[in-house]
Scaffold this active site. Structure first.
Site, PDB file in Angstrom:
ATOM      1  N   SER A  49       0.869  -1.184   0.000  1.00  0.00           N
ATOM      2  CA  SER A  49       0.000   0.000   0.000  1.00  0.00           C
ATOM      3  C   SER A  49       0.906   1.234   0.000  1.00  0.00           C
ATOM      4  O   SER A  49       2.109   1.133   0.298  1.00  0.00           O
ATOM      5  CB  SER A  49      -0.889   0.004   1.243  1.00  0.00           C
ATOM      6  OG  SER A  49      -0.082   0.193   2.400  1.00  0.00           O
ATOM      7  N   ASP A  84      -0.675  -1.599  -4.208  1.00  0.00           N
ATOM      8  CA  ASP A  84      -2.068  -1.826  -3.796  1.00  0.00           C
ATOM      9  C   ASP A  84      -2.788  -0.478  -3.675  1.00  0.00           C
ATOM     10  O   ASP A  84      -2.281   0.426  -3.009  1.00  0.00           O
ATOM     11  CB  ASP A  84      -2.030  -2.545  -2.430  1.00  0.00           C
ATOM     12  CG  ASP A  84      -3.373  -3.074  -1.994  1.00  0.00           C
ATOM     13  OD1 ASP A  84      -4.232  -3.314  -2.859  1.00  0.00           O
ATOM     14  OD2 ASP A  84      -3.550  -3.253  -0.772  1.00  0.00           O
ATOM     15  N   ASP A 105      -6.226   2.787  -8.475  1.00  0.00           N
ATOM     16  CA  ASP A 105      -7.558   2.829  -7.869  1.00  0.00           C
ATOM     17  C   ASP A 105      -8.216   4.165  -8.188  1.00  0.00           C
ATOM     18  O   ASP A 105      -8.066   5.139  -7.462  1.00  0.00           O
ATOM     19  CB  ASP A 105      -7.443   2.630  -6.350  1.00  0.00           C
ATOM     20  CG  ASP A 105      -8.800   2.643  -5.665  1.00  0.00           C
ATOM     21  OD1 ASP A 105      -9.816   2.893  -6.350  1.00  0.00           O
ATOM     22  OD2 ASP A 105      -8.846   2.406  -4.450  1.00  0.00           O
ATOM     23  N   HIS A 207     -10.877  -8.010  -2.998  1.00  0.00           N
ATOM     24  CA  HIS A 207     -10.167  -7.328  -1.909  1.00  0.00           C
ATOM     25  C   HIS A 207     -10.842  -7.685  -0.590  1.00  0.00           C
ATOM     26  O   HIS A 207     -11.921  -8.277  -0.575  1.00  0.00           O
ATOM     27  CB  HIS A 207     -10.223  -5.802  -2.122  1.00  0.00           C
ATOM     28  CG  HIS A 207      -9.272  -5.311  -3.164  1.00  0.00           C
ATOM     29  ND1 HIS A 207      -8.187  -4.534  -2.865  1.00  0.00           N
ATOM     30  CD2 HIS A 207      -9.230  -5.522  -4.498  1.00  0.00           C
ATOM     31  CE1 HIS A 207      -7.520  -4.268  -3.965  1.00  0.00           C
ATOM     32  NE2 HIS A 207      -8.130  -4.850  -4.986  1.00  0.00           N
ATOM     33  N   ASN A 229      -6.979 -10.657  -2.023  1.00  0.00           N
ATOM     34  CA  ASN A 229      -6.067  -9.846  -1.198  1.00  0.00           C
ATOM     35  C   ASN A 229      -6.299 -10.093   0.289  1.00  0.00           C
ATOM     36  O   ASN A 229      -7.432  -9.993   0.763  1.00  0.00           O
ATOM     37  CB  ASN A 229      -6.315  -8.361  -1.457  1.00  0.00           C
ATOM     38  CG  ASN A 229      -5.942  -7.933  -2.860  1.00  0.00           C
ATOM     39  OD1 ASN A 229      -5.582  -8.751  -3.699  1.00  0.00           O
ATOM     40  ND2 ASN A 229      -6.028  -6.648  -3.117  1.00  0.00           N
ATOM     41  N   ASN A 231      -4.661  -8.897   4.048  1.00  0.00           N
ATOM     42  CA  ASN A 231      -3.727  -8.030   4.768  1.00  0.00           C
ATOM     43  C   ASN A 231      -3.949  -8.159   6.278  1.00  0.00           C
ATOM     44  O   ASN A 231      -3.096  -8.642   7.020  1.00  0.00           O
ATOM     45  CB  ASN A 231      -3.900  -6.572   4.287  1.00  0.00           C
ATOM     46  CG  ASN A 231      -2.908  -5.626   4.916  1.00  0.00           C
ATOM     47  OD1 ASN A 231      -1.955  -6.039   5.560  1.00  0.00           O
ATOM     48  ND2 ASN A 231      -3.125  -4.340   4.741  1.00  0.00           N
ATOM     49  N   THR A 232      -5.130  -7.740   6.738  1.00  0.00           N
ATOM     50  CA  THR A 232      -5.400  -7.668   8.184  1.00  0.00           C
ATOM     51  C   THR A 232      -5.179  -9.019   8.876  1.00  0.00           C
ATOM     52  O   THR A 232      -4.671  -9.065  10.008  1.00  0.00           O
ATOM     53  CB  THR A 232      -6.848  -7.184   8.417  1.00  0.00           C
ATOM     54  OG1 THR A 232      -7.027  -5.960   7.697  1.00  0.00           O
ATOM     55  CG2 THR A 232      -7.129  -6.947   9.886  1.00  0.00           C
TER      56      THR A 232
END
Ligand code: 13P
Length: 287
Positions: A49, A84, A105, A207, A229, A231-232
């Protein structure tokens, strides 16, 4: 082996599995994801990101680290280094820094502006051999300052953006970054099916992979999702393992304060989480 993400995602779409994009934050994250992909013989996408890029001292530092690590660890599976939720400027910075893939994006712009900027970036990226992802509709919640309302994508707008030559497309289908609230309505498979029908064999991107139930993941893959995707969930795994280490007082025993020891449980937890996801997504042995 650093590559762009086009071929691995076209293959995933044809083979009805998905490649995981795991976001990186530092050296431990990157090493854990690369070694797990190699162990499982799976293609992988390292997501960065803009906030994480800044944290790691800029995209040039990230690209240098990933390239060197890929070589030093002898990674032979396909690895894409991907921006990202990139802004227009962020995309150019990553192209210059040596990323192999970008996401523009433009979902918060009016559709005409999203089309104009995506068209330009598709041409630049493809001219230099990078792959490019675009977004229609928005992903709810917040990720590193990128906030989305979470509206479902309009299938006709998806077709418009897909026709610009993007390599893979993120369409909002009720997915959210971060943890899902208790009252979450679930993914809109109606929207996903309509988008999938409009865009032909374009690999679709899901996502907000954290916390989506396994059966929804499987159904999404059956409807054209080829990139997911996460991430968390890696962050939570790292945090839980690190907390357990400290709460058990292990940092106070012997050389338990050594960062190489202190960060090891979190590192192992990321490896385990990435393995779990790669098995669920079906990308194991697809390198
Ligand atoms: P999560 O943090 O919800 O897993 O979402 C990751 C993501 O979509 C990155 O773009």
């Amino acid at each position: 082996m650093l590559v762009n993400a086009k071929e691995m995602l076209d293959k995933a779409r044809d083979g009805k599995y998905a490649v995981g994009q795991f976001n990186i934050n530092n050296l431990e994250w990157t090493k854990a994801i690369l070694l797990t992909a190699q162990k499982l013989n799976s293609p992988v996408i390292l997501g960065v990101s803009e906030g994480a890029g800044k944290y790691m001292c800029g995209f040039k530092t990230v690209a240098a680290m990933v390239k060197a690590m890929d070589e030093s660890l002898g990674i032979t599976v396909p690895v894409a280094l991907h921006l990202d939720h990139g802004s227009y400027d962020g995309c150019y910075k990553c192209i210059k820094a040596g990323f192999t893939s970008i996401m523009f994006d433009g979902s918060h712009f009016p559709i005409d502006e999203n089309v104009a900027k995506t068209t330009e970036l598709v041409n630049v990226a493809h001219g230099l051999g990078l792959s490019i992802e675009a977004e229609v509709g928005s992903i709810g919640g917040e990720e590193d300052g990128v906030v989305g309302a979470g509206e479902c994508a309009d299938p006709n707008e998806c077709k418009m953006i897909a026709d610009l030559g993007v390599d893979f497309l993120a369409a909002g289908i009720g997915n959210i970054h971060g943890k899902y609230p208790e009252n979450w309505a679930g993914l809109s498979f109606e929207t996903l099916a309509a988008v999938n029908e409009k865009v032909g064999d374009m690999p679709l991107v899901l996502h907000g992979g954290t916390g989506i139930p396994d059966d929804m993941i499987t159904k999404a893959i059956s409807l054209g999702v080829a990139k997911i995707n996460v991430n968390t969930e890696c962050q939570l795994s790292f945090q839980e393992a690190t907390r357990a280490y400290i709460e058990a007082g292990k940092d106070l025993q012997g050389k338990g304060f050594d960062p190489r020891k202190l960060l090891a449980p979190g590192f192992d937890a990321i490896c385990a989480k990435v393995e779990e996801k790669m098995r669920l997504f079906g990308s194991v042995d697809k390198a």
